[in-house]
Design a protein around this motif. Sequence first.
Motif, PDB file in Angstrom:
ATOM      1  N   ARG A  81       0.813  -1.198   0.000  1.00 13.36           N
ATOM      2  CA  ARG A  81       0.000   0.000   0.000  1.00 13.36           C
ATOM      3  C   ARG A  81       0.862   1.270   0.000  1.00 13.36           C
ATOM      4  O   ARG A  81       1.838   1.349   0.742  1.00 13.36           O
ATOM      5  CB  ARG A  81      -0.938   0.040   1.220  1.00 13.36           C
ATOM      6  N   ILE A  82       0.448   2.224  -0.846  1.00  8.97           N
ATOM      7  CA  ILE A  82       1.088   3.532  -0.880  1.00  8.97           C
ATOM      8  C   ILE A  82      -0.004   4.592  -0.845  1.00  8.97           C
ATOM      9  O   ILE A  82      -0.974   4.528  -1.598  1.00  8.97           O
ATOM     10  CB  ILE A  82       2.002   3.690  -2.131  1.00  8.97           C
ATOM     11  N   GLY A  83       0.145   5.562   0.053  1.00 12.94           N
ATOM     12  CA  GLY A  83      -0.885   6.580   0.229  1.00 12.94           C
ATOM     13  C   GLY A  83      -0.667   7.793  -0.661  1.00 12.94           C
ATOM     14  O   GLY A  83       0.468   8.101  -1.043  1.00 12.94           O
ATOM     15  N   ILE A  84      -1.754   8.485  -0.974  1.00 10.47           N
ATOM     16  CA  ILE A  84      -1.695   9.776  -1.672  1.00 10.47           C
ATOM     17  C   ILE A  84      -2.545  10.752  -0.866  1.00 10.47           C
ATOM     18  O   ILE A  84      -3.743  10.513  -0.659  1.00 10.47           O
ATOM     19  CB  ILE A  84      -2.144   9.673  -3.146  1.00 10.47           C
ATOM     20  N   SER A  86      -3.382  14.438  -1.040  1.00 10.89           N
ATOM     21  CA  SER A  86      -3.214  15.624  -1.865  1.00 10.89           C
ATOM     22  C   SER A  86      -4.528  16.049  -2.486  1.00 10.89           C
ATOM     23  O   SER A  86      -5.410  15.230  -2.748  1.00 10.89           O
ATOM     24  CB  SER A  86      -2.198  15.326  -2.985  1.00 10.89           C
ATOM     25  N   HIS A  87      -4.612  17.349  -2.766  1.00  9.41           N
ATOM     26  CA  HIS A  87      -5.690  17.867  -3.597  1.00  9.41           C
ATOM     27  C   HIS A  87      -5.358  17.581  -5.064  1.00  9.41           C
ATOM     28  O   HIS A  87      -4.387  16.896  -5.369  1.00  9.41           O
ATOM     29  CB  HIS A  87      -5.879  19.366  -3.336  1.00  9.41           C
ATOM     30  N   ASN A  88      -6.149  18.124  -5.987  1.00 11.72           N
ATOM     31  CA  ASN A  88      -6.038  17.764  -7.395  1.00 11.72           C
ATOM     32  C   ASN A  88      -4.799  18.360  -8.064  1.00 11.72           C
ATOM     33  O   ASN A  88      -4.553  19.567  -7.986  1.00 11.72           O
ATOM     34  CB  ASN A  88      -7.284  18.235  -8.149  1.00 11.72           C
ATOM     35  N   ASN A  89      -4.050  17.499  -8.735  1.00 13.09           N
ATOM     36  CA  ASN A  89      -2.891  17.944  -9.504  1.00 13.09           C
ATOM     37  C   ASN A  89      -2.436  16.806 -10.428  1.00 13.09           C
ATOM     38  O   ASN A  89      -2.973  15.694 -10.373  1.00 13.09           O
ATOM     39  CB  ASN A  89      -1.743  18.387  -8.578  1.00 13.09           C
ATOM     40  N   ALA A  90      -1.465  17.106 -11.279  1.00 12.34           N
ATOM     41  CA  ALA A  90      -0.969  16.107 -12.226  1.00 12.34           C
ATOM     42  C   ALA A  90      -0.316  14.933 -11.507  1.00 12.34           C
ATOM     43  O   ALA A  90      -0.399  13.786 -11.956  1.00 12.34           O
ATOM     44  CB  ALA A  90       0.018  16.762 -13.191  1.00 12.34           C
ATOM     45  N   GLU A  91       0.337  15.216 -10.373  1.00  8.47           N
ATOM     46  CA  GLU A  91       0.992  14.137  -9.622  1.00  8.47           C
ATOM     47  C   GLU A  91      -0.019  13.084  -9.180  1.00  8.47           C
ATOM     48  O   GLU A  91       0.291  11.890  -9.135  1.00  8.47           O
ATOM     49  CB  GLU A  91       1.733  14.721  -8.411  1.00  8.47           C
ATOM     50  N   TRP A  92      -1.227  13.536  -8.834  1.00  6.74           N
ATOM     51  CA  TRP A  92      -2.262  12.594  -8.373  1.00  6.74           C
ATOM     52  C   TRP A  92      -2.601  11.583  -9.469  1.00  6.74           C
ATOM     53  O   TRP A  92      -2.630  10.368  -9.229  1.00  6.74           O
ATOM     54  CB  TRP A  92      -3.519  13.372  -7.963  1.00  6.74           C
ATOM     55  N   ASN A 126      -1.451  -0.435   6.792  1.00  6.30           N
ATOM     56  CA  ASN A 126      -0.001  -0.644   6.771  1.00  6.30           C
ATOM     57  C   ASN A 126       0.667  -0.004   5.555  1.00  6.30           C
ATOM     58  O   ASN A 126       1.375  -0.671   4.787  1.00  6.30           O
ATOM     59  CB  ASN A 126       0.345  -2.156   6.799  1.00  6.30           C
ATOM     60  N   CYS A 127       0.442   1.297   5.377  1.00  5.00           N
ATOM     61  CA  CYS A 127       1.062   2.003   4.254  1.00  5.00           C
ATOM     62  C   CYS A 127       2.587   1.985   4.413  1.00  5.00           C
ATOM     63  O   CYS A 127       3.118   2.345   5.458  1.00  5.00           O
ATOM     64  CB  CYS A 127       0.580   3.456   4.194  1.00  5.00           C
ATOM     65  N   LYS A 128       3.253   1.598   3.326  1.00  6.31           N
ATOM     66  CA  LYS A 128       4.709   1.546   3.345  1.00  6.31           C
ATOM     67  C   LYS A 128       5.324   2.853   2.838  1.00  6.31           C
ATOM     68  O   LYS A 128       6.452   3.199   3.172  1.00  6.31           O
ATOM     69  CB  LYS A 128       5.183   0.372   2.480  1.00  6.31           C
ATOM     70  N   ALA A 129       4.555   3.561   2.006  1.00  3.46           N
ATOM     71  CA  ALA A 129       5.030   4.833   1.453  1.00  3.46           C
ATOM     72  C   ALA A 129       3.857   5.803   1.364  1.00  3.46           C
ATOM     73  O   ALA A 129       2.696   5.392   1.336  1.00  3.46           O
ATOM     74  CB  ALA A 129       5.661   4.620   0.084  1.00  3.46           C
ATOM     75  N   LEU A 130       4.185   7.102   1.307  1.00  5.75           N
ATOM     76  CA  LEU A 130       3.160   8.136   1.213  1.00  5.75           C
ATOM     77  C   LEU A 130       3.664   9.267   0.323  1.00  5.75           C
ATOM     78  O   LEU A 130       4.796   9.725   0.471  1.00  5.75           O
ATOM     79  CB  LEU A 130       2.839   8.695   2.609  1.00  5.75           C
ATOM     80  N   VAL A 131       2.804   9.681  -0.609  1.00  8.44           N
ATOM     81  CA  VAL A 131       3.079  10.887  -1.396  1.00  8.44           C
ATOM     82  C   VAL A 131       2.120  11.958  -0.887  1.00  8.44           C
ATOM     83  O   VAL A 131       0.911  11.742  -0.809  1.00  8.44           O
ATOM     84  CB  VAL A 131       2.867  10.627  -2.901  1.00  8.44           C
ATOM     85  N   SER A 132       2.659  13.124  -0.536  1.00  9.91           N
ATOM     86  CA  SER A 132       1.844  14.158   0.113  1.00  9.91           C
ATOM     87  C   SER A 132       2.132  15.540  -0.447  1.00  9.91           C
ATOM     88  O   SER A 132       3.265  15.844  -0.841  1.00  9.91           O
ATOM     89  CB  SER A 132       2.124  14.165   1.619  1.00  9.91           C
ATOM     90  N   MET A 133       1.077  16.379  -0.481  1.00 10.35           N
ATOM     91  CA  MET A 133       1.306  17.808  -0.667  1.00 10.35           C
ATOM     92  C   MET A 133       2.095  18.312   0.538  1.00 10.35           C
ATOM     93  O   MET A 133       1.990  17.747   1.628  1.00 10.35           O
ATOM     94  CB  MET A 133      -0.027  18.568  -0.694  1.00 10.35           C
TER      95      MET A 133
END
Length: 575
Positions: A81-84, A86-92, A126-133
């Motif tokens: 599992r990897i979390g996101i 963030s609000h709306n953007n190209a990365e999402w 059990n998120c192993k990674a997270l991408v965040s604003m």
Amino acid sequence: MSADLSASTPLTRSLAHGATGVPLIEQPIGAFFDTVVARQPEHEALVSVHQRRRYSYRELQREANRLASALLGLGLAPGERIGIWSHNNAEWVLMQLATAKLGLILVNINPAYRTAEVEYALNKVNCKALVSMASFKTSDYLGMLRELAPEWAHAQPGQLASGRLPHLQTVVWIDEAGQGEEQAGMMRFSALMASGNPDAPRLADIAATLKASDPINIQFTSGTTGFPKGATLTHRNILNNGFFIGEAMKLTPADRLCIPVPLYHCFGMVLGNLACFTHGSTIVYPNDGFDALTVLQTVQDEQCTGLHGVPTMFIAELDHPRFAEFDLSTLRTGIMAGSPCPTEVMKRVMTDMHLSQITIAYGMTETSPVSCQSSIDTPLDKRVSTVGLVQPHLEVKIANPDSGDIVATGVSGELCTRGYSVMHGYWGDPARTQEAIDAEGWMHTGDLATMDAEGYVNIVGRIKDMVIRGGENIYPREIEEFLYRHPKVQDVQVVGLPDKRYGEELCAWIVIRPGETLSEDDIRAFCKGQIAHYKVPRYIRFVSGFPMTVTGKIQKFKIRDEMKNQLGLEEAKTA
């Protein structure tokens, strides 16, 4: 797009089956997306207005592959599992495609979450990674993470360890091309992208192992009580739902869909992104968060043909002081969903915004999400008063909440859905999964609905929202629809409050149109002789807005709680 119904054989029971003429897609999302790219590589796929970025389908594919390769470099493996966050953007959307190509499970974190909520969500799955604003307005996302894990201040990126977030090893923060100060222990998104190879051979090797039935996405459902549940969805769930949603809108590569609704929710990522990708259409993000003015500006500048929104968004656009300045004549379709759609608002959207082919969609996260939808050729009276017909390859029934028996047409009961769209289950919670999905595979929505003889479904309220006043069943939606007709009423919500004499009494919260004035007596006079006396709200309050989730769902329980506190009311005692 219609149910398998015949006008010559009207329904007598509230049970409808969707059409099956168009087969289900049995490919994973990544493989299906690649076939669309091969068909139209140079067609514009994504416009992120606030980021000033544009991608063709080929460019979006290449960047998604680059990100997928970079995620493999972090040591992530299919099924993890990897979390996101963030609000709306190209990365999402790059994350949505890259994780699908790897079989990683993307965990959508609500941007409105605060410290305790994000801690719960990350640990639950059990998120192993997270991408965040890094931050948004008053929300300091990286600050909240540091509050949870001060140990990271001395850690190396990719090797995080903390007591409160024991599973999280990597945090990537979304930067703008190297701008901003370095964040101790965390990695820049631009640096992560730079580490990827879009032609990495491992991508094809992994793609060959993926199945349409694999879980691919976890979305936390916002309950009114208890902790959120992680609805787990598969490629098959959301890819097919996105496809049939787009079919109802008659999307083609010529369409440009403006998506101001949040991507972390099914509305944005399925009704928006996947509806476009499955039809080769162009995605347009007007901003990272909702702003009525930028929506109007974007529709005009990008010549959008479609627009999504919850009713409160459309109301804000229609009532914006500068609304008349914008040319919205390119619009034709879109979806209004998320909350019951007021009939009067629907009519204004169709005329004043040129959305003559707008559709209404109904669903819930646990059903990927859409079960019923009107189409562009649904008769006007049905389009403004129902949520349409059952979607293809699905079944819906209206059942007596107590006995479970299917009710006759026109009789209200609980709406239940069965078919490909029903979720894989609640993550790590088999007991609550069994409460929601019965032994026959029916997902119980908790919504009260009726079905007519043609199969059109009308949502009349939540089972828990129904008000019983002196033995009379009252559906707040009916009262709301009536009050919307008042020319000075912009928006209204009705709830039940405890009452010693009648058990419950009605309370209306009303937002007045700008520049207008209204009194409680005006509202009561408007109701007199038009609706039954017991349906006239006893309590009337004029407010500037309603408590709601980030997706626009009104939180009626908060209205109820606030009024109980104001009035000093207690729940009636029951045996």
